[in-house]
Design a protein around this motif. Sequence first.
Motif, mmCIF file in Angstrom:
data_model
loop_
_atom_site.group_PDB
_atom_site.id
_atom_site.type_symbol
_atom_site.label_atom_id
_atom_site.label_comp_id
_atom_site.label_asym_id
_atom_site.label_seq_id
_atom_site.Cartn_x
_atom_site.Cartn_y
_atom_site.Cartn_z
ATOM 1 N N VAL A 268 -2.092 -5.877 -13.239
ATOM 2 C CA VAL A 268 -2.447 -6.063 -11.836
ATOM 3 C C VAL A 268 -1.419 -6.987 -11.194
ATOM 4 C CG1 VAL A 268 -4.237 -6.775 -10.225
ATOM 5 C CG2 VAL A 268 -4.881 -5.793 -12.443
ATOM 6 N N THR A 269 -0.567 -6.456 -10.375
ATOM 7 C CA THR A 269 0.481 -7.262 -9.760
ATOM 8 C C THR A 269 0.015 -7.842 -8.427
ATOM 9 O OG1 THR A 269 1.428 -5.324 -8.685
ATOM 10 C CG2 THR A 269 2.298 -5.906 -10.845
ATOM 11 N N ILE A 270 0.707 -8.880 -7.986
ATOM 12 C CA ILE A 270 0.414 -9.511 -6.697
ATOM 13 C C ILE A 270 1.333 -8.889 -5.651
ATOM 14 C CG2 ILE A 270 0.313 -11.667 -5.410
ATOM 15 C CD1 ILE A 270 0.144 -13.142 -8.090
ATOM 16 N N CYS A 290 -3.240 -13.290 -0.566
ATOM 17 C CA CYS A 290 -4.512 -13.523 -1.251
ATOM 18 C C CYS A 290 -5.604 -12.606 -0.708
ATOM 19 C CB CYS A 290 -4.936 -14.979 -1.067
ATOM 20 S SG CYS A 290 -6.504 -15.390 -1.874
ATOM 21 N N PRO A 291 -6.226 -11.805 -1.555
ATOM 22 C CA PRO A 291 -7.289 -10.904 -1.083
ATOM 23 C C PRO A 291 -8.583 -11.628 -0.742
ATOM 24 C CG PRO A 291 -7.094 -10.763 -3.472
ATOM 25 C CD PRO A 291 -5.968 -11.642 -3.005
ATOM 26 N N GLY A 328 -10.383 -10.283 -9.470
ATOM 27 C CA GLY A 328 -8.932 -10.274 -9.608
ATOM 28 C C GLY A 328 -8.416 -9.315 -10.661
ATOM 29 N N LYS A 329 -9.292 -8.840 -11.541
ATOM 30 C CA LYS A 329 -8.886 -7.883 -12.581
ATOM 31 C C LYS A 329 -8.733 -6.463 -12.035
ATOM 32 C CE LYS A 329 -11.355 -10.446 -16.196
ATOM 33 N NZ LYS A 329 -12.479 -10.401 -17.170
ATOM 34 N N LYS A 330 -9.207 -6.250 -10.796
ATOM 35 C CA LYS A 330 -9.203 -4.906 -10.217
ATOM 36 C C LYS A 330 -7.960 -4.706 -9.347
ATOM 37 C CE LYS A 330 -14.254 -5.250 -9.874
ATOM 38 N NZ LYS A 330 -15.393 -5.274 -8.925
ATOM 39 N N ILE A 331 -7.253 -3.630 -9.612
ATOM 40 C CA ILE A 331 -6.053 -3.324 -8.841
ATOM 41 C C ILE A 331 -6.381 -3.168 -7.362
ATOM 42 C CG2 ILE A 331 -4.250 -1.598 -8.459
ATOM 43 C CD1 ILE A 331 -4.247 -1.053 -11.432
ATOM 44 N N THR A 333 -8.509 -4.615 -5.604
ATOM 45 C CA THR A 333 -8.740 -5.891 -4.925
ATOM 46 C C THR A 333 -7.455 -6.390 -4.272
ATOM 47 O OG1 THR A 333 -10.550 -6.575 -6.381
ATOM 48 C CG2 THR A 333 -9.325 -8.325 -5.273
ATOM 49 N N TRP A 334 -6.332 -6.235 -4.978
ATOM 50 C CA TRP A 334 -5.050 -6.740 -4.464
ATOM 51 C C TRP A 334 -4.377 -5.741 -3.538
ATOM 52 C CZ3 TRP A 334 -3.897 -11.722 -5.563
ATOM 53 C CH2 TRP A 334 -4.640 -12.323 -6.585
ATOM 54 N N GLU A 335 -4.766 -4.457 -3.631
ATOM 55 C CA GLU A 335 -4.114 -3.445 -2.805
ATOM 56 C C GLU A 335 -4.792 -3.249 -1.462
ATOM 57 O OE1 GLU A 335 -4.094 0.029 -5.265
ATOM 58 O OE2 GLU A 335 -2.175 -0.496 -6.200
ATOM 59 N N GLN A 336 -6.063 -3.625 -1.344
ATOM 60 C CA GLN A 336 -6.795 -3.332 -0.118
ATOM 61 C C GLN A 336 -6.323 -4.209 1.036
ATOM 62 O OE1 GLN A 336 -10.896 -4.056 -0.911
ATOM 63 N NE2 GLN A 336 -10.661 -6.237 -1.175
ATOM 64 N N ASN A 337 -6.547 -3.712 2.253
ATOM 65 C CA ASN A 337 -6.124 -4.442 3.457
ATOM 66 C C ASN A 337 -7.146 -5.498 3.848
ATOM 67 O OD1 ASN A 337 -3.750 -2.916 3.815
ATOM 68 N ND2 ASN A 337 -4.910 -1.250 4.757
ATOM 69 N N ASP A 338 -8.423 -5.208 3.683
ATOM 70 C CA ASP A 338 -9.474 -6.158 4.046
ATOM 71 C C ASP A 338 -9.677 -7.149 2.915
ATOM 72 O OD1 ASP A 338 -9.910 -4.842 6.433
ATOM 73 O OD2 ASP A 338 -11.304 -3.433 5.489
#
Length: 343
Positions: A268-270, A290-291, A328-331, A333-338
């Motif tokens: 899962v990248t930032i 930061c999501p 934070g383990k979910k891809i 989570t970091w890809e979403q806009n909201d």
Amino acid sequence: MALLELNDLNIEYKTDQGNVRAVEDVNIQIEKGETVGIVGESGCGKTTMAKSVLGILPSNANIVSGEIIYDGKDLTERSEDFLRENIRWSEISWIAQNAMNALNPVYRIKSLFHEALSIHTDLSKAERREKIEQLLTDVDLDAAVINDYGHELSGGQRQRVIIALALALSPPLIIADEPTTGLDVVIQDQILRLISDLQKETNSAMMFISHDVNAVAEVSDKTSVMYAGNVVESGDSSDVFKSPAHPYTVGLMNAFPRIDSDPDDALVTIPGSPPELIDPPKGCRFKSRCPFATEDCTVTPPDTKVNNRSHVAKCHYTSKAEKFREEGKKIETWEQNDTVEVR
């Protein structure tokens, strides 16, 4: 009293575009015999902070404010002559991140050791040679490499030479700046074990700098996580890595593979990039990536205690750390806009 204390340290680089605040309000303590890891992305200020301790910052860098207290002395108030004669190598040594560049190509290995030993000791030439051969043997090298040039050695051998050179005067503090960069994983492990073993033998303290979470976790008693010039989380390494409380630390750890992870799981990248430090954003510097960020994050977050006295994170929502770790383990989570709700 700690062996080394960085108190509210601020460092700027002068550039044509403006002043870059590379290190801001950094506070770090290292006790005698202790290893403190400094981890973060490239460009976060790790090496700049470390170079300031030895007074070897480039000419366009300036310590704006703060203290660097070593053994009760503020090194920011000491002259270049004092640092060269009384601090560098005899009290604080440096393991460079690029051993090939650190070894002068026109000098044999023995010349590099002779220079340091002749300046800081009264040993005769024969005694110096004997000590050099012993130092090389201590790092599992054949003493015969004393007559070689740096380019004649492998990457692992060159790094061992640098380690031996750093230990030549048994300094109370070693700064290891990315000491395993460019080495394959097997040699990396050997070098990390070697550094750790030799440090314990000499009872030297160490500042261990790396972008590699796994390496820092392996060798460090305490860890400080840096992002965009700030220390965003710090504490005992076991607390920081087992129960990270800052979203950046969570993201950093998820971006590295774990030996016990499912091989089918993707890393899962930032997303995004660190902010420009000529005009850094108001509030939390991580908020744009930061999501979990909210409007509250436009205000600079406080250093908040997490679960114990030493574990601290610079975040408004450390009480939601468990949710950070879970989400934070979910891809996605970091890809979403909201942003993910943390309240």
